[in-house]
Design a protein around this motif. Structure first.
Motif, PDB file in Angstrom:
ATOM      1  N   LEU A  72       0.366  -1.567   0.143  1.00 48.42           N
ATOM      2  CA  LEU A  72      -0.063  -0.305  -0.142  1.00 48.42           C
ATOM      3  C   LEU A  72       1.128   0.974  -0.083  1.00 48.42           C
ATOM      4  CD1 LEU A  72      -3.048  -0.487   2.666  1.00 48.42           C
ATOM      5  CD2 LEU A  72      -2.844  -0.831   0.227  1.00 48.42           C
ATOM      6  N   TRP A  73       2.166   1.878   1.215  1.00 50.53           N
ATOM      7  CA  TRP A  73       2.763   2.070   0.491  1.00 50.53           C
ATOM      8  C   TRP A  73       3.864   2.584   1.671  1.00 50.53           C
ATOM      9  CZ3 TRP A  73       3.669   3.224   5.492  1.00 50.53           C
ATOM     10  CH2 TRP A  73       2.735   2.753   7.106  1.00 50.53           C
ATOM     11  N   ARG A 106       7.213   4.152   3.480  1.00 53.96           N
ATOM     12  CA  ARG A 106       8.556   5.599   4.304  1.00 53.96           C
ATOM     13  C   ARG A 106       9.571   6.155   4.478  1.00 53.96           C
ATOM     14  NH1 ARG A 106       4.273   8.970   6.942  1.00 53.96           N
ATOM     15  NH2 ARG A 106       6.523  10.402   7.693  1.00 53.96           N
ATOM     16  N   ASP A 111      -1.056   6.054   9.614  1.00 54.26           N
ATOM     17  CA  ASP A 111      -2.459   5.472   8.939  1.00 54.26           C
ATOM     18  C   ASP A 111      -2.166   4.274   7.796  1.00 54.26           C
ATOM     19  OD1 ASP A 111      -5.412   5.650   8.371  1.00 54.26           O
ATOM     20  OD2 ASP A 111      -4.877   5.032   6.599  1.00 54.26           O
ATOM     21  N   ASP A 159      -3.915   2.631   5.711  1.00 52.19           N
ATOM     22  CA  ASP A 159      -4.063   2.708   4.073  1.00 52.19           C
ATOM     23  C   ASP A 159      -3.507   3.483   3.310  1.00 52.19           C
ATOM     24  OD1 ASP A 159      -6.839   0.776   4.273  1.00 52.19           O
ATOM     25  OD2 ASP A 159      -7.834   2.279   5.831  1.00 52.19           O
ATOM     26  N   THR A 160      -3.055   5.125   4.289  1.00 54.06           N
ATOM     27  CA  THR A 160      -2.002   5.760   3.563  1.00 54.06           C
ATOM     28  C   THR A 160      -1.150   6.279   3.628  1.00 54.06           C
ATOM     29  OG1 THR A 160      -3.050   7.813   4.858  1.00 54.06           O
ATOM     30  CG2 THR A 160      -4.311   7.336   3.495  1.00 54.06           C
ATOM     31  N   LYS A 204       0.391   8.500   5.529  1.00 51.53           N
ATOM     32  CA  LYS A 204       0.383   9.585   6.380  1.00 51.53           C
ATOM     33  C   LYS A 204       0.698   9.314   7.549  1.00 51.53           C
ATOM     34  CE  LYS A 204      -0.623  11.675   2.766  1.00 51.53           C
ATOM     35  NZ  LYS A 204       0.272  12.514   1.331  1.00 51.53           N
ATOM     36  N   VAL A 221       4.555  10.344   1.320  1.00 54.61           N
ATOM     37  CA  VAL A 221       3.968   8.788   0.805  1.00 54.61           C
ATOM     38  C   VAL A 221       4.719   8.615   0.051  1.00 54.61           C
ATOM     39  CG1 VAL A 221       2.577   7.265   1.815  1.00 54.61           C
ATOM     40  CG2 VAL A 221       2.893   8.863   3.294  1.00 54.61           C
ATOM     41  N   GLY A 235       3.328   5.300  -2.833  1.00 55.86           N
ATOM     42  CA  GLY A 235       3.411   4.536  -3.084  1.00 55.86           C
ATOM     43  C   GLY A 235       3.373   3.367  -4.347  1.00 55.86           C
TER      44      GLY A 235
END
Length: 593
Positions: free
Chosen positions: A485-486, A488, A526, A528-529, A531, A589, A591
């Motif tokens: 999903l992402w 960092r 988060d 999902d994101t 962030k 982020v 993705g």
């Protein structure tokens, strides 16, 4: 010394937290939503609480449905409470006793039983184990606080030599504090159904019981302490394959059919009677260079006897039968599957292969039933194995080493990060899986003045850069496959096992933003994101350094877990709110699809 019934001094009186800005409908005004399901571990022989083993529960999920406040905070004296430890202090377990929340905290060389009274942690009882380490002299809680302050001064001035000399001079073996826990403390522990604390270290297993299991303030007593026979250990094998000089116990849990299980660095799994601690059976891996470098998960599969343990080459499901005997044959429900072991990595990795304790995923009637690890590849993969029956008609995927592997996916942290490896467990929640990178880039990997883990862990992120990067994947049930999903690349988790707060829908690390070294943060992202949705700034104070512990929270959503200098409790309600500190372009982020 700390005495039974005494209240530990906090920097200020702490009030109960009331979270704000929590995840969607999971928050109610003035209260944290705690779904009833977290009261059951699913293992009838463990404490029926949300927190009965070092990694939260028997399945090693490293999550809680408890909501933790979202938002951005500076920790303040009023929001912090530190219970000083004796040495590195990892296990923190909990249960309700006669309606009262009680915590069993391993303080280094003793077990403390604590509860909360008007915002203060209060000691109810304690029990010591014999300390056999040479040249060890205990220090007082006040001296331990002074040690933390002195360490902070060295880190702030980037004086690595001064810090090393200071640590060597301390009477409580400060330099070797992390290694001392492996030799004479407790890293992995369980809390049983009758609230007995069972831990292990070196070649010793011990059990500490309450005199009256229905009385929270009942005294603690060391009831059993046994040393396992020398023939269960292989020093040469351990020495050849790792940076450790001798073979020792590495993990501990209880099966769903009631047997205590430990594993050794040298590749043995051993069953014991959970009451007497008598050895029942042992199993040895076949490979001449196979090692166990982490603990294991247990499950209800195979009539409650399943033990999921990964060597540096192979993922196993062993089966413990109703008599405590260990089986590795298919007829008993056992299996094994190879995975990519990779090459030997620099610290904090101990050797090649996986750095993670297995985590169980998938418990719904239509869910894929999986066990998850990261492998040893230079850019590690997140690997999911079918933990029970392989689906009918399933075909081995290209590039996978076994049909038992449901899927694996490389963890991609973006350009410039060519080595991705972790010494931390995969945190899972539902279909989500969260991982971190612990390996620093080559240009930031100059050798410290001493390799002692406690010393190096204090340096990383404070006086020198550390390994950076975190990512979340999601399991696609319809495709039987991972999707990233992402990622960092701008956050760093040094040695602390991350957690997922399901109630707040975020993954949490104890570490740093890479643009703000020596400014320690708890960072919530988060699911999902990716962030940043939560930060708690601890700054340069080393009491916020989790020092190998799993991040944990209590039922009220307070951070509560062992750190470098003690048991730390943080109350966001008493903190100062600040603007989101994550504003740099590097925090974008990434993705992947």
């Amino acid at each position: 010394m700390l005495f039974s019934g005494s209240t530990y001094a906090a920097r200020s009186t702490v009030s109960r937290a009331r979270p704000s800005l929590l995840w969607g409908a999971m928050a109610l005004a003035g209260a944290i939503v705690v779904p009833p399901a977290i009261a059951e571990t699913g293992n009838p022989y463990l404490a029926q609480s949300y927190n009965s083993v070092t990694h939260w529960d028997h399945g090693g999920a490293q999550n809680a449905k408890i909501a933790v406040p979202r938002g951005f905070y500076d920790a303040t004296p009023a929001s912090e409470q530190l219970v000083p430890n004796e040495s590195v202090s990892l296990p923190l377990l909990s249960d309700k006793v006669n309606g009262k929340d009680v915590y069993w905290w391993w303080a280094g060389f003793s077990l403390r039983k604590l509860t909360e009274d008007h915002g203060q942690l209060v000691e109810l009882a304690h029990a010591d184990i014999p300390v056999k380490l040479p040249n060890y002299t205990p220090v007082t809680p006040e001296q331990r606080r002074e040690q933390a302050a002195k360490v902070q001064s060295f880190l702030d001035t980037k004086d690595e030599k001064g810090l090393l000399d200071y640590m060597k001079s301390q009477p409580n073996r400060m330099l070797s504090a992390a290694s001392d826990q492996i030799a004479n403390g407790a890293v992995y522990a369980v809390l049983t159904r009758d609230d007995a604390f069972i831990g292990c270290s070196g070649r010793t297993v011990f059990r500490i019981d309450s005199a009256d299991t229905k009385n929270p303030a009942s005294p603690l007593k060391l009831t059993k302490l046994i040393t396992l026979p020398a023939n269960l250990f292989d020093n040469e094998k351990a020495k050849h394959g790792t940076r450790l000089p001798v073979d020792m116990l590495f993990g501990l849990s209880i099966t769903h059919n009631g047997f205590l299980v430990v594993n050794t660095l040298g590749g043995k799994v051993i069953t014991l009677d959970r009451h007497t601690l008598d050895v029942i059976d042992s199993y040895t891996v076949a490979g001449n260079d196979e090692l166990f470098l982490n603990s294991f998960a247990t499950g209800a599969d195979a009539h409650g006897g399943s033990v999921y343990v990964a060597s540096n080459t192979t993922m196993y499901r062993l089966v413990v039968d109703a008599h405590g005997k260990i089986h590795d044959d298919e007829a008993s429900g056992a299996w094994k599957a190879p995975y990519e072991r990779g090459e030997r990595m620099p610290p904090p990795k101990l050797a090649d292969g996986t750095g993670s304790t297995p985590s169980l995923m998938g418990f719904g009637p239509k869910d894929d039933k999986l066990v998850v690890i990261t492998d040893g590849a230079k850019k590690m993969h997140l690997v999911a194995f079918w933990r029970d029956q392989i689906p009918a008609g399933w075909k081995q995927k290209p590039g996978m080493l076994s049909p038992r592997i449901a899927d694996q996916r490389e963890v991609d942290l973006g350009p410039g990060i060519d080595v991705v490896q972790s010494e931390q467990q995969v945190s899972v929640f539902g279909n989500y899986a969260f991982v971190v990178n612990n390996i620093a880039p080559d240009d930031a990997r100059s050798a410290p003045l001493d390799s002692a883990p406690y010393y190096v862990n204090l340096l990383l992120g404070a006086t020198r850069p550390a390994g950076a990067g975190a990512a979340t994947m999601i399991w696609q049930q319809d495709k039987h496959a991972w999707k990233q999903l992402w990622a960092r690349p701008d956050v760093a988790s040094i040695s602390v096992v991350p957690m997922i707060s399901g109630g707040s829908h975020m993954a949490i690390i104890d570490g740093y933003f890479t643009k703000r070294w020596n400014d320690r943060q708890y960072i919530g992202m988060d699911l999902d994101t990716g962030k940043t949705v939560m930060t708690i700034r601890g700054g340069t104070d080393p009491i916020f350094n989790g020092m190998y512990s799993p991040i944990k929270v209590d039922l009220q959503g307070h951070f509560l877990y062992g750190t470098a200098f003690g048991l730390l409790r943080l109350d966001a309600n008493a903190m100062r709110r600040i603007a989101n500190p994550d504003t740099s372009p590097a925090a974008t982020v990434q993705g992947t699809h």
